[in-house]
Design an enzyme around this catalytic site. Structure first.
Site, PDB file in Angstrom:
ATOM      1  N   TRP A  18       0.992  -1.301  -0.185  1.00  9.17           N
ATOM      2  CA  TRP A  18      -0.072   0.011  -0.024  1.00  9.17           C
ATOM      3  C   TRP A  18       0.876   1.169  -0.147  1.00  9.17           C
ATOM      4  CZ3 TRP A  18      -2.045   2.281   5.191  1.00  9.17           C
ATOM      5  CH2 TRP A  18      -0.902   2.241   5.991  1.00  9.17           C
ATOM      6  N   ASP A  19       2.172   1.068  -0.008  1.00 10.28           N
ATOM      7  CA  ASP A  19       3.219   2.415  -0.042  1.00 10.28           C
ATOM      8  C   ASP A  19       2.923   3.419  -0.927  1.00 10.28           C
ATOM      9  OD1 ASP A  19       4.118  -0.437   1.090  1.00 10.28           O
ATOM     10  OD2 ASP A  19       5.853   0.821   1.892  1.00 10.28           O
ATOM     11  N   GLU A  34       0.437  -4.099  11.692  1.00 14.36           N
ATOM     12  CA  GLU A  34       0.552  -5.587  11.459  1.00 14.36           C
ATOM     13  C   GLU A  34       0.717  -6.383  12.785  1.00 14.36           C
ATOM     14  OE1 GLU A  34       3.629  -5.494   8.486  1.00 14.36           O
ATOM     15  OE2 GLU A  34       2.210  -5.438   6.766  1.00 14.36           O
ATOM     16  N   LYS A  57       2.614  -1.651  15.988  1.00 15.69           N
ATOM     17  CA  LYS A  57       3.884  -1.690  15.063  1.00 15.69           C
ATOM     18  C   LYS A  57       3.701  -0.106  14.623  1.00 15.69           C
ATOM     19  CE  LYS A  57       6.087  -3.648  10.952  1.00 15.69           C
ATOM     20  NZ  LYS A  57       5.970  -4.401   9.672  1.00 15.69           N
ATOM     21  N   GLN A  58       2.730   0.370  14.080  1.00 18.94           N
ATOM     22  CA  GLN A  58       2.813   1.724  13.372  1.00 18.94           C
ATOM     23  C   GLN A  58       1.588   2.168  13.469  1.00 18.94           C
ATOM     24  OE1 GLN A  58       3.602  -0.921   9.975  1.00 18.94           O
ATOM     25  NE2 GLN A  58       2.750   0.811   8.686  1.00 18.94           N
TER      26      GLN A  58
HETATM   27  C1  BGC Z   1       4.827  -2.173   6.863  1.00 18.10           C
HETATM   28  C2  BGC Z   1       3.871  -1.894   5.929  1.00 18.10           C
HETATM   29  C3  BGC Z   1       4.267  -1.709   4.522  1.00 18.10           C
HETATM   30  C4  BGC Z   1       5.483  -2.753   4.208  1.00 18.10           C
HETATM   31  C5  BGC Z   1       6.180  -2.534   2.880  1.00 18.10           C
HETATM   32  C6  BGC Z   1       5.859  -3.064   6.280  1.00 18.10           C
HETATM   33  O1  BGC Z   1       6.926  -3.180   7.421  1.00 18.10           O
HETATM   34  O2  BGC Z   1       4.412  -2.584   8.231  1.00 18.10           O
HETATM   35  O3  BGC Z   1       2.774  -0.849   6.382  1.00 18.10           O
HETATM   36  O4  BGC Z   1       3.530  -1.570   3.460  1.00 18.10           O
HETATM   37  O5  BGC Z   1       6.490  -2.554   5.251  1.00 18.10           O
HETATM   38  O6  BGC Z   1       7.024  -0.985   3.156  1.00 18.10           O
END
Ligand code: BGC
Length: 789
Positions: free
Chosen positions: A345-346, A484, A604-605
């Site tokens: 989704w970046d 995640e 995590k984020q």
């Molecule tokens: C993040 C995701 C991201 C992915 C690729 C993961 O560590 O949690 O949000 O899309 O990395 O960058």
């Protein structure tokens, strides 16, 4: 570091992989890591060359299971160029004495320069200076110039240049149990006296690859074809103090390229016609000049320098050449093999920046998604759903590429991976469609491909929502949000969580935009879409209802990340910090302890807080209002504080989003997080991951932090909205952008004043809305506005 030059001094094997990533050169078509040409892949060095969109699928046995993975393929290495004195050892920084070593990345010109002085004993020194480029005007061309100078001696130097298909995908230690041999049917040959070629295929995707290399030197080359390598050798006579130059020019093609018949023919033909190094550099510089003119961000000081590096890498991954390709946004750039070159989704962090500078690139990246819409609809159908279910990880054909198992390097255990339940990726695509169309004014795209995607994504959400009699609301159950860490309720037998606030609010937004779009479509087009998709009035009514009744849970006066988040255990954050120091990857730490992060209020984020990243306060209030809820400023501030205390920032995206959200709330901690986002890759904040590829989302996100985050810029309802917030550490900045057909609309903020410059043109005036006023700027007009504190 001087302005515009990223410089590394000395040779340090420990840092080499990081440097290689950050010194990668690319042009949107291909990229090559900044590895030293005299070194081959080992624990220190990892030369890698990747062509955007070139994937291959292999099956490996892991933990007693057959697992299939699609990888962005490490292509034959075109860099090799090694050298030795007659009868001596090949010189590398690991085997010879390095007296001095410098590596300089010239951002303005897209050139990588290295300069090494090898000590050969008895006062003899060999100076090696190299310059290389991945051509920004001719994206199929790369070139390496090497200049040797003997100090304290004269003699013969043996130089060996090669094309080497003996490479594998082995750049990420965690993946080494997986099969990484992607290239087969390797053949090499000689085209002309100075040119050799190599062709091969990928093992299952059957992509044909052709590479040709031309060597230009004062002495004739002899050629050897040995195994998977085509080798050219020259003997150079070095006279003390007199530099001797040797140029290697390469061309790369694959069978995915348009307008060619055969990749090998295309590569040999192209390299044969390529001009000499100096002219190549001239054309390359012009192309880079043009890119900088369209993209540059004027931010003073150290932050400005880092932002320029970020911009450089964004442009090397996604350049105007990307507009001709069928590729998505690779999360780790074309800079390494982490995440296998997959698309997540970046793009949500990348397209908003590109929209205002290279809308044609954004459009191409959205077309990558559109070409895979049918696959997304099939995936939804297979899951018993209607509409489009875009994959969490996407590669060549848009099927779900998320790994089934992932390795926790801390425990050595392979674990099931449920991150594919992040269906919110569909909303990110819808958001980008909308943003792109608002910024560019591309109604044609909005009414055709954009509408097709938006409607199918909306349909997926409407179908995923189930009505709960007790709550008298719709719920979306069994998903994973951006955080995640949480994939399931503690001790649950099934993965997935219910009522993820981010998922539900963005789903409501998607449904509302889809309804708005259906109203907006020209009648003949609406009819076509209705005929094609079977959309009817009943379905639209249902969307309207669901968009107003999706459940958003709350606890303790804050938005809950998902239903039940507030009931999870509190983590002893201090205790864990004391025991482990860096706890960014808390999931791995807890799993290795035999525990699970699913049990804790630990993210995590940014998850809920992503809402403050995507939507301005007014828009977010409006969204909650539509859902029949009030989101006042106090609730939002409480929510920000709540999750700030419970987030470990295990993704580079986290610092960025927190910096943005805190800056928008005018909070003093904002800078700490902005710094973290700026430092993410250069200081390798996530502990060694940058060597496996840059974090493109965070890099582009920092550009957008200035462009939209600090200015409060929105392209909404046909107007340009601005609502700047002060960030004392980043108080003066300026940039120029493309907006709805205008080129070079300038925005500059300085000392409490904002200047908006609309260049002369035949375009319509621009409506600018600030919190306290509205102004209309004609082409050719400049406006200076004092900002409210
Ligand atoms: C993040 C995701 C991201 C992915 C690729 C993961 O560590 O949690 O949000 O899309 O990395 O960058």
């Amino acid at each position: 570091m001087t302005d515009g030059i990223w410089e590394y001094e000395g040779y340090d094997p420990v840092d080499e992989r990081l440097r290689e990533s950050l010194c990668t050169l690319g042009n949107g078509y291909f990229a090559t890591r900044g590895a030293l040409p005299e070194c081959t892949a080992d624990d220190v060095h990892y030369p890698g060359t990747y062509i955007a969109g070139c994937y291959n699928r292999l099956t490996s046995e892991v933990a007693g299971r057959q697992v299939e993975n699609e990888d962005m393929v490490n292509l034959p290495n075109w860099l090799p160029l090694r050298f030795r004195l007659d009868g001596g050892q090949w010189l590398t920084p690991d085997t010879a004495t390095v007296l001095d070593h410098r590596q300089l990345l010239h951002l303005a010109s897209g050139l990588l320069e290295r300069w090494t002085r090898y000590g050969l004993g008895e006062g003899r020194v060999l100076v090696v200076r190299q310059q290389r480029l991945a051509h920004m005007a001719d994206p199929h061309v790369g070139a390496l110039r090497t200049e040797f100078t003997a100090e304290g001696f004269s003699g013969e130097l043996q130089v060996e240049a090669a094309l080497d298909a003996g490479v594998t995908n082995s750049g990420v230690a965690r993946y080494r149990d997986l099969d990484g041999r992607h290239l087969i049917h390797v053949h090499t040959g000689t085209a002309t006296t100075d040119t050799v070629w190599l062709r091969c295929r990928t093992r299952t995707s059957d992509i044909r690859i052709g590479i040709a290399a031309r060597l230009t030197a004062d002495a004739p080359a002899t050629v050897r074809h040995e195994g998977r390598r085509a080798v050219q050798e020259v003997r150079l006579h070095l006279a003390e103090g007199r530099p001797v130059v040797i140029d290697k020019t390469v061309a790369l093609h694959t069978s995915r390229d348009p307008a060619i018949s055969d990749p090998l023919y295309a590569a040999t033909h192209r390299v044969g016609r390529a001009p000499g190094f100096d002219i190549l550099v001239d054309d390359h510089l012009t192309a880079w000049d043009q890119l900088w003119r369209r993209a540059d961000l004027d931010v003073p000081g150290e932050s400005g320098r880092v932002l320029r590096l970020h911009l450089f890498h964004v442009l090397q991954t996604l350049s105007p050449h990307t507009a001709d390709l069928d590729v998505g946004v690779p999360a780790r750039g074309l800079h390494g093999e982490a995440y296998r070159g997959h698309v997540f989704w970046d793009e949500l962090f990348v397209l908003p920046y590109l929209n205002l500078h290279f809308p044609e690139v954004s459009r191409a990246l959205l077309r990558y998604r559109h070409r895979r819409l049918e696959q997304a609809c099939t995936a939804a159908r297979d899951a018993g759903r209607r509409g489009a279910m875009f994959p969490w990880q996407s590669g060549s054909d848009g099927r779900e590429e998320t790994q089934q198992l992932h390795l926790n390097p801390r425990s050595g255990r392979w674990l099931p991976d449920h991150s594919r339940l992040q269906h919110h990726v569909g909303s990110a695509i819808a958001y980008n469609v909308w943003q792109y169309c608002e910024a560019s004014g591309d109604a044609e795209f909005l009414h055709t491909k954009g509408a097709e995607m938006l409607l199918q994504i909306a349909r997926f959400w409407a179908d995923a929502a189930v009505y709960d009699e007790g709550l008298r609301r719709h719920r979306i159950r069994g998903v994973v949000g951006p955080d995640e860490y949480h994939e399931a309720y503690p001790d649950a037998t099934r993965p997935g969580l219910d009522d993820n606030a981010y998922t539900n609010v963005t789903a409501s937004w998607v449904l509302s935009r889809a309804l708005e779009l259906v109203d907006l479509l020209p009648e003949p087009r609406r009819r076509e879409l209705v005929e094609r998709t079977g959309l009817d009035g009943g379905e639209l009514e249902q969307w309207e209802d669901i968009s107003r009744t999706l459940h958003v849970p709350f606890h303790e006066g804050v938005i809950s990340q998902f239903e039940g988040y507030g009931n999870l255990a509190e983590l002893d954050w201090e205790g864990y910090r004391e025991s482990y120091g860096d706890i960014r990857r808390l999931d791995r730490i807890l799993e290795a302890e035999g525990d699970s992060v699913n049990r804790y209020q630990a993210s995590k984020q940014a998850d809920v807080l992503m809402l403050g990243y995507l939507f301005s306060p007014a828009e977010l209030r409006g969204l909650f209002h539509r859902l029949g809820m009030r989101l006042d400023e106090d609730t939002w501030i409480r929510t920000v504080d709540y999750y700030l205390r419970r987030t470990s920032h295990g993704s580079t995206l986290s610092g960025l989003v927190h910096g943005w959200v805190l800056a928008r709330c005018r909070r003093s901690e904002a800078w700490k997080f902005c710094q973290e986002a700026l430092q993410g890759d250069i200081a390798d904040v996530q502990g060694g991951t940058t060597g496996e590829g840059i974090h493109l989302g965070a890099m582009a996100g920092t550009l957008d932090l200035v462009q939209r985050g600090l200015t409060g810029l929105e392209t909404r309802s046909g107007a340009l909205w601005l609502d700047p917030v002060p960030l004392p550490e980043l108080s003066s900045y300026g940039f120029a952008m493309r907006y709805q057909g205008h080129w070079g609309v300038g925005l500059r903020l300085q000392r409490g004043q904002m200047e908006i410059i609309v260049p002369s043109s035949e375009e319509s005036p621009i409506d600018v809305r600030l919190p306290d006023r509205a102004v209309r700027l004609e082409p050719g007009e400049t406006s200076r506005l004092a900002l409210l504190e």
